[in-house]
Design a protein around this motif. Structure first.
Motif, short mmCIF file in Angstrom:
data_model
loop_
_atom_site.label_atom_id
_atom_site.label_comp_id
_atom_site.label_asym_id
_atom_site.label_seq_id
_atom_site.Cartn_x
_atom_site.Cartn_y
_atom_site.Cartn_z
N ASP A 250 0.83 -1.22 0.00
CA ASP A 250 0.00 0.00 0.00
C ASP A 250 0.85 1.26 0.00
N SER A 251 1.88 1.29 -0.81
CA SER A 251 2.84 2.39 -0.82
C SER A 251 3.02 2.92 -2.23
N LEU A 252 3.62 4.11 -2.32
CA LEU A 252 3.94 4.69 -3.61
C LEU A 252 5.42 5.05 -3.63
N VAL A 253 6.12 4.55 -4.63
CA VAL A 253 7.55 4.80 -4.78
C VAL A 253 7.73 5.68 -6.01
N GLY A 254 8.31 6.87 -5.82
CA GLY A 254 8.40 7.86 -6.86
C GLY A 254 9.37 7.51 -7.97
N ALA A 255 9.31 8.30 -9.04
CA ALA A 255 10.15 8.07 -10.21
C ALA A 255 11.63 8.14 -9.83
N GLY A 256 12.39 7.14 -10.27
CA GLY A 256 13.83 7.14 -10.04
C GLY A 256 14.25 6.86 -8.62
N ALA A 257 13.32 6.53 -7.73
CA ALA A 257 13.69 6.22 -6.35
C ALA A 257 14.27 4.82 -6.26
N ARG A 258 14.97 4.54 -5.15
CA ARG A 258 15.56 3.22 -4.94
C ARG A 258 15.23 2.74 -3.53
#
Length: 360
Positions: free
Chosen positions: A305-313
Motif C-alpha cells: 500500500d505504498s507509492l515509490v516515486g520516479a527514479g527512487a531506490r
C-alpha cells in the motif's frame, strides 16, 4: 455534443512529495497520468470539446496531451495568473465555451475517481429543467464532508458545512465534484477574483431561487487527495473496481508496463503497478502499490500500500507499509517505514537507519 471544463489547477498539497515536480492530475494512476482516465471517460460519454483550467505547473499539460486528437478530443488550455478557486476557474474559461445560453456544460474536479454515469447526469439535468445539476454520492461517514440534502424529487434544499455532532448529520449525501451548468449561469460567477463554487456559487444560487438538482450515483467514488487514497485508486483501476477505458492492459492483480523488469520469483498482487523502466528484484513482494518509472526495488524488499516515486531506490529487505517515497529518493537496505511515512524527493536514508518514523 456536450462540452466540458476540467478543473486541474490545484497544488495537490496533501499529496506531497508526489506533487513537488508534478501537478496532481499528472501523477500516474494505473500506468497513465490520472487525467487520462477522466478524459477517456468523458470521451466515452460523448464529450468532444474539453477546456482544461490550469494553474499550478500549467506548462506540463499541453506537451503531454497536445490538442487531444490522440484521445478523440479537442482540448484547450486556459491558465490562471493567480489561483481563482473552483468557481473562479470556471468563470475564467467562459470565453472558450461554444454552448448556447440554455445548453449544458459539464464540469469535473480533477482529483476525483468515479464511476459516474455521465450521460445519466446530463439526462437528469435536461429532464428536470435545472439550472445546475450535481453528482451526489453517499458515504458511510459524512463527518469529513459538506452535506447536500435533497427533497423527494432530488431538488437540492441546502448546502451544509461539515457536521460537528451526530445531530447535525441530516443526510449521507455529499457533493461528489461533477456538475452540469446551464451555460448562461457561468457568466453570473464574478470574474477576476477567487470564488468557491461550493461555498459561494451554489449557496448563492440556492438563496436566489435557482433550481439545483441532485443525482445520487454511488457506484464508485474516491477523492484522490491523499497519498493513501491515490494508491488505492490506482489499485482499484488495475483490479477493475473503478472503471476506465484508459487502463493500458487487461485488469488483474498487477500491471507491469512494457519496459519494466520483474524478477521471476517476485510477487506482485492487489493492483500493483510497475512503471516504465522500473525494476523489481528477486524475492521482492509488492502488494497494492504503485512503483513509478525508473524506480528500483532491490531483492527481498516488501512493499505494501505504498507509492515509490520516479527514479527512487528501495534497498534490499526494506519494508514499506503505507509509505510514500518521493522522486529520486533512496531508502537503504533493512529499513522499516510504516504508517504514512513520507520520504522527500531526493532524500537518502542509509542502511538500517529507520524503523517507523514521521516525514523525512
Amino acid at each position: 455534443m456536450t462540452e466540458a471544463i476540467l478543473l486541474v489547477g490545484g497544488k495537490g498539497t496533501r499529496l506531497r512529495p508526489l506533487t513537488v515536480n508534478t501537478p496532481k492530475p499528472m501523477v500516474p494512476a494505473a500506468g497513465v497520468p490520472f487525467l487520462t482516465h477522466q478524459l477517456a471517460r468523458a470521451r466515452a460519454a460523448g464529450v468532444t470539446h474539453i477546456i482544461l483550467a490550469t494553474s499550478y505547473l500549467a506548462e506540463v499539460f499541453e506537451p503531454h496531451f497536445g490538442d487531444g486528437s490522440s484521445l478523440g478530443l479537442e482540448l484547450e488550455y486556459v491558465t490562471e495568473d493567480e489561483p481563482l478557486g473552483t468557481g473562479g476557474a470556471i468563470r475564467n474559461v467562459a470565453s472558450r465555451l461554444r454552448s448556447a445560453p440554455d445548453e449544458p456544460v459539464l464540469i469535473f474536479n480533477g482529483d476525483i475517481l468515479t464511476g459516474l454515469d455521465i450521460s445519466a447526469l446530463v439526462s437528469t439535468h435536461s429532464a428536470s429543467g435545472a439550472d445546475v445539476s450535481l453528482h451526489l454520492t453517499r458515504v458511510p461517514d459524512p463527518r469529513a464532508f459538506g452535506l447536500v440534502p435533497t427533497d423527494p424529487t432530488g431538488r437540492v434544499t441546502a448546502f451544509l458545512e461539515k457536521p460537528e455532532t451526530s445531530e447535525e448529520i441530516v443526510t449521507d449525501q455529499i457533493n461528489a465534484g461533477a456538475y452540469v451548468f446551464r451555460r448562461s449561469l457561468i457568466d453570473t460567477i464574478p470574474a477576476g477574483r477567487p470564488v468557491s463554487v461550493e461555498r459561494e456559487t451554489f449557496p448563492g444560487l440556492l438563496a436566489a431561487g435557482a433550481h439545483l438538482q441532485g443525482m445520487v450515483d454511488s457506484t464508485y467514488w474516491l477523492d484522490l487527495g491523499t497519498p493513501q487514497a491515490f494508491v488505492r485508486g490506482s489499485a482499484d483501476l488495475v483490479l477493475g473496481r473503478a472503471p476506465s477505458p484508459a487502463v493500458p492492459a487487461r485488469c488483474g492483480e498487477s500491471l507491469v508496463l512494457p519496459t519494466a523488469r520483474v524478477a521471476p520469483d517476485a510477487k506482485l498482487t492487489a493492483g500493483t503497478v510497475i512503471g516504465e523502466g522500473a525494476s523489481v528484484g528477486e524475492g521482492a513482494r509488492v502488494t497494492g502499490s504503485t512503483i513509478l518509472s525508473d524506480a528500483v526495488i532491490e531483492p527481498g524488499a516488501v512493499i505494501t500500500d505504498s507509492l515509490v516515486g520516479a527514479g527512487a531506490r528501495i534497498g534490499a529487505r526494506t519494508v514499506l507499509d503505507g509509505a510514500v517515497i518521493g522522486d529520486g529518493a533512496t531508502v537503504g537496505a533493512d529499513n522499516e517505514l510504516r504508517a504514512g511515512v513520507r520520504v522527500w524527493c531526493g532524500a537518502s536514508l542509509p542502511d538500517g537507519a529507520v524503523r517507523f518514523s514521521s516525514d523525512m
